[in-house]
Scaffold this motif. Structure first.
Motif, PDB file in Angstrom:
ATOM      1  N   LYS A 176       0.815  -1.222   0.000  1.00 33.33           N
ATOM      2  CA  LYS A 176       0.000   0.000   0.000  1.00 33.33           C
ATOM      3  C   LYS A 176       0.847   1.270   0.000  1.00 33.33           C
ATOM      4  CE  LYS A 176      -4.173  -1.981   1.336  1.00 33.33           C
ATOM      5  NZ  LYS A 176      -4.725  -2.556   0.169  1.00 33.33           N
ATOM      6  N   GLU A 177       1.984   1.225   0.720  1.00 35.59           N
ATOM      7  CA  GLU A 177       2.780   2.449   0.844  1.00 35.59           C
ATOM      8  C   GLU A 177       4.174   2.110   1.363  1.00 35.59           C
ATOM      9  OE1 GLU A 177       2.710   6.287   3.810  1.00 35.59           O
ATOM     10  OE2 GLU A 177       0.807   5.398   3.243  1.00 35.59           O
ATOM     11  N   THR A 178       5.168   2.761   0.824  1.00 33.86           N
ATOM     12  CA  THR A 178       6.531   2.696   1.367  1.00 33.86           C
ATOM     13  C   THR A 178       7.081   4.113   1.378  1.00 33.86           C
ATOM     14  OG1 THR A 178       7.648   2.412  -0.757  1.00 33.86           O
ATOM     15  CG2 THR A 178       6.939   0.396   0.366  1.00 33.86           C
ATOM     16  N   ALA A 179       8.190   4.294   2.059  1.00 31.74           N
ATOM     17  CA  ALA A 179       8.787   5.629   2.122  1.00 31.74           C
ATOM     18  C   ALA A 179       9.199   6.112   0.730  1.00 31.74           C
ATOM     19  CB  ALA A 179       9.992   5.615   3.052  1.00 31.74           C
ATOM     20  N   LEU A 180       9.730   5.204  -0.104  1.00 34.47           N
ATOM     21  CA  LEU A 180      10.184   5.604  -1.432  1.00 34.47           C
ATOM     22  C   LEU A 180       9.062   5.689  -2.457  1.00 34.47           C
ATOM     23  CD1 LEU A 180      13.492   3.569  -1.663  1.00 34.47           C
ATOM     24  CD2 LEU A 180      13.240   6.031  -1.411  1.00 34.47           C
ATOM     25  N   LEU A 181       8.027   4.859  -2.293  1.00 29.97           N
ATOM     26  CA  LEU A 181       6.893   4.864  -3.227  1.00 29.97           C
ATOM     27  C   LEU A 181       5.603   5.028  -2.417  1.00 29.97           C
ATOM     28  CD1 LEU A 181       8.038   1.948  -5.551  1.00 29.97           C
ATOM     29  CD2 LEU A 181       7.987   4.375  -6.114  1.00 29.97           C
ATOM     30  N   PRO A 182       5.296   6.257  -2.007  1.00 28.79           N
ATOM     31  CA  PRO A 182       4.144   6.481  -1.127  1.00 28.79           C
ATOM     32  C   PRO A 182       2.794   6.134  -1.748  1.00 28.79           C
ATOM     33  CG  PRO A 182       5.163   8.565  -1.757  1.00 28.79           C
ATOM     34  CD  PRO A 182       6.030   7.473  -2.285  1.00 28.79           C
ATOM     35  N   SER A 183       2.729   6.027  -3.072  1.00 26.77           N
ATOM     36  CA  SER A 183       1.452   5.687  -3.708  1.00 26.77           C
ATOM     37  C   SER A 183       1.219   4.174  -3.723  1.00 26.77           C
ATOM     38  CB  SER A 183       1.423   6.225  -5.135  1.00 26.77           C
ATOM     39  OG  SER A 183       2.442   5.615  -5.906  1.00 26.77           O
ATOM     40  N   GLY A 184       2.217   3.399  -3.305  1.00 24.95           N
ATOM     41  CA  GLY A 184       2.082   1.953  -3.293  1.00 24.95           C
ATOM     42  C   GLY A 184       2.348   1.347  -4.652  1.00 24.95           C
ATOM     43  N   PHE A 185       2.346   0.015  -4.702  1.00 27.61           N
ATOM     44  CA  PHE A 185       2.625  -0.687  -5.957  1.00 27.61           C
ATOM     45  C   PHE A 185       2.241  -2.151  -5.833  1.00 27.61           C
ATOM     46  CE2 PHE A 185       6.323  -0.919  -3.273  1.00 27.61           C
ATOM     47  CZ  PHE A 185       6.699  -2.249  -3.346  1.00 27.61           C
ATOM     48  N   GLU A 186       2.223  -2.821  -6.972  1.00 21.85           N
ATOM     49  CA  GLU A 186       2.026  -4.268  -7.028  1.00 21.85           C
ATOM     50  C   GLU A 186       3.266  -4.870  -7.665  1.00 21.85           C
ATOM     51  OE1 GLU A 186      -1.545  -5.334  -9.098  1.00 21.85           O
ATOM     52  OE2 GLU A 186      -2.791  -4.062  -7.833  1.00 21.85           O
ATOM     53  N   GLY A 187       3.460  -6.162  -7.443  1.00 23.85           N
ATOM     54  CA  GLY A 187       4.605  -6.819  -8.051  1.00 23.85           C
ATOM     55  C   GLY A 187       4.607  -8.306  -7.780  1.00 23.85           C
ATOM     56  N   THR A 188       5.717  -8.925  -8.109  1.00 26.88           N
ATOM     57  CA  THR A 188       5.881 -10.365  -7.967  1.00 26.88           C
ATOM     58  C   THR A 188       7.001 -10.644  -6.980  1.00 26.88           C
ATOM     59  OG1 THR A 188       5.240 -10.633 -10.279  1.00 26.88           O
ATOM     60  CG2 THR A 188       6.320 -12.506  -9.237  1.00 26.88           C
ATOM     61  N   VAL A 189       6.762 -11.584  -6.063  1.00 28.32           N
ATOM     62  CA  VAL A 189       7.768 -11.943  -5.077  1.00 28.32           C
ATOM     63  C   VAL A 189       8.914 -12.659  -5.778  1.00 28.32           C
ATOM     64  CG1 VAL A 189       8.239 -13.319  -3.011  1.00 28.32           C
ATOM     65  CG2 VAL A 189       6.053 -12.105  -3.227  1.00 28.32           C
ATOM     66  N   GLY A 190      10.118 -12.114  -5.628  1.00 22.88           N
ATOM     67  CA  GLY A 190      11.294 -12.687  -6.259  1.00 22.88           C
ATOM     68  C   GLY A 190      12.134 -13.510  -5.302  1.00 22.88           C
ATOM     69  N   LYS A 191      12.065 -13.183  -4.008  1.00 23.78           N
ATOM     70  CA  LYS A 191      12.833 -13.913  -3.016  1.00 23.78           C
ATOM     71  C   LYS A 191      12.156 -13.718  -1.664  1.00 23.78           C
ATOM     72  CE  LYS A 191      17.450 -14.976  -1.590  1.00 23.78           C
ATOM     73  NZ  LYS A 191      18.845 -14.946  -1.941  1.00 23.78           N
ATOM     74  N   VAL A 192      12.176 -14.770  -0.858  1.00 27.26           N
ATOM     75  CA  VAL A 192      11.577 -14.707   0.475  1.00 27.26           C
ATOM     76  C   VAL A 192      12.687 -14.821   1.510  1.00 27.26           C
ATOM     77  CG1 VAL A 192       9.955 -15.797   2.064  1.00 27.26           C
ATOM     78  CG2 VAL A 192       9.471 -15.798  -0.386  1.00 27.26           C
ATOM     79  N   TYR A 193      12.748 -13.850   2.402  1.00 33.63           N
ATOM     80  CA  TYR A 193      13.709 -13.858   3.501  1.00 33.63           C
ATOM     81  C   TYR A 193      12.952 -14.228   4.781  1.00 33.63           C
ATOM     82  CZ  TYR A 193      16.450 -11.259   0.087  1.00 33.63           C
ATOM     83  OH  TYR A 193      17.102 -10.873  -1.046  1.00 33.63           O
ATOM     84  N   GLU A 194      13.635 -14.184   5.908  1.00 32.79           N
ATOM     85  CA  GLU A 194      13.007 -14.580   7.170  1.00 32.79           C
ATOM     86  C   GLU A 194      11.821 -13.685   7.526  1.00 32.79           C
ATOM     87  OE1 GLU A 194      14.269 -15.111  11.808  1.00 32.79           O
ATOM     88  OE2 GLU A 194      15.769 -15.521  10.271  1.00 32.79           O
ATOM     89  N   ASN A 195      11.998 -12.372   7.434  1.00 29.21           N
ATOM     90  CA  ASN A 195      10.938 -11.435   7.820  1.00 29.21           C
ATOM     91  C   ASN A 195      10.585 -10.436   6.729  1.00 29.21           C
ATOM     92  OD1 ASN A 195      10.638 -12.392  10.544  1.00 29.21           O
ATOM     93  ND2 ASN A 195      12.626 -11.469  10.961  1.00 29.21           N
ATOM     94  N   SER A 196      11.116 -10.639   5.543  1.00 26.40           N
ATOM     95  CA  SER A 196      10.874  -9.689   4.463  1.00 26.40           C
ATOM     96  C   SER A 196      10.852 -10.422   3.124  1.00 26.40           C
ATOM     97  CB  SER A 196      11.949  -8.606   4.468  1.00 26.40           C
ATOM     98  OG  SER A 196      13.230  -9.178   4.359  1.00 26.40           O
ATOM     99  N   VAL A 197      10.443  -9.682   2.105  1.00 27.76           N
ATOM    100  CA  VAL A 197      10.387 -10.240   0.753  1.00 27.76           C
ATOM    101  C   VAL A 197      10.959  -9.230  -0.237  1.00 27.76           C
ATOM    102  CG1 VAL A 197       8.440 -11.810   1.068  1.00 27.76           C
ATOM    103  CG2 VAL A 197       7.990  -9.455   0.482  1.00 27.76           C
ATOM    104  N   LEU A 198      11.577  -9.754  -1.283  1.00 28.05           N
ATOM    105  CA  LEU A 198      12.026  -8.928  -2.394  1.00 28.05           C
ATOM    106  C   LEU A 198      10.902  -8.959  -3.420  1.00 28.05           C
ATOM    107  CD1 LEU A 198      15.231  -8.303  -4.074  1.00 28.05           C
ATOM    108  CD2 LEU A 198      13.601  -9.522  -5.480  1.00 28.05           C
ATOM    109  N   ILE A 199      10.428  -7.798  -3.806  1.00 35.19           N
ATOM    110  CA  ILE A 199       9.330  -7.706  -4.767  1.00 35.19           C
ATOM    111  C   ILE A 199       9.820  -7.014  -6.025  1.00 35.19           C
ATOM    112  CG2 ILE A 199       7.034  -6.765  -5.228  1.00 35.19           C
ATOM    113  CD1 ILE A 199       6.426  -7.064  -2.276  1.00 35.19           C
ATOM    114  N   GLU A 200       9.589  -7.671  -7.150  1.00 32.91           N
ATOM    115  CA  GLU A 200       9.878  -7.080  -8.453  1.00 32.91           C
ATOM    116  C   GLU A 200       8.662  -6.242  -8.826  1.00 32.91           C
ATOM    117  OE1 GLU A 200      10.878 -10.420 -10.921  1.00 32.91           O
ATOM    118  OE2 GLU A 200      12.505 -10.981  -9.582  1.00 32.91           O
TER     119      GLU A 200
END
Length: 83
Positions: free
Chosen positions: A26-50
């Motif tokens: 929904k929102e991040t500091a760098l992209l306040p309008s939010g975005f959609e994407g595809t999970v590229g990698k799963v970490y312990e507590n976070s995910v990399l999203i393309e």
């Protein structure tokens, strides 16, 4: 010596995300309008999203360019999209 404690093996915790899942942020500091994407990698507590550039309000933004189309977010900041 046998170390069998007769304990049932613990089932691995169900992951919130798998590689290839579609996600929305929904929102991040760098992209306040939010975005959609595809999970590229799963970490312990976070995910990399393309990032799907079409889902960003300004797909030509400097922030999106600086991220090279990918961002790592905490799992609780992302939601899995239904297929």
């Amino acid at each position: 010596m046998n170390n069998n404690n007769n304990k049932p093996e613990e089932e691995p915790a169900k992951k919130k995300f798998d590689v290839g899942d579609k996600a929305i942020v929904k929102e991040t500091a760098l992209l306040p309008s939010g975005f959609e994407g595809t999970v590229g990698k799963v970490y312990e507590n976070s995910v990399l999203i393309e990032i799907d550039a079409d889902s960003v309000a300004d797909s030509r933004s400097e922030e999106l360019h600086d991220l090279h189309g990918r961002v790592i977010v905490r799992m609780d900041e992302a939601e899995k999209l239904k297929k």
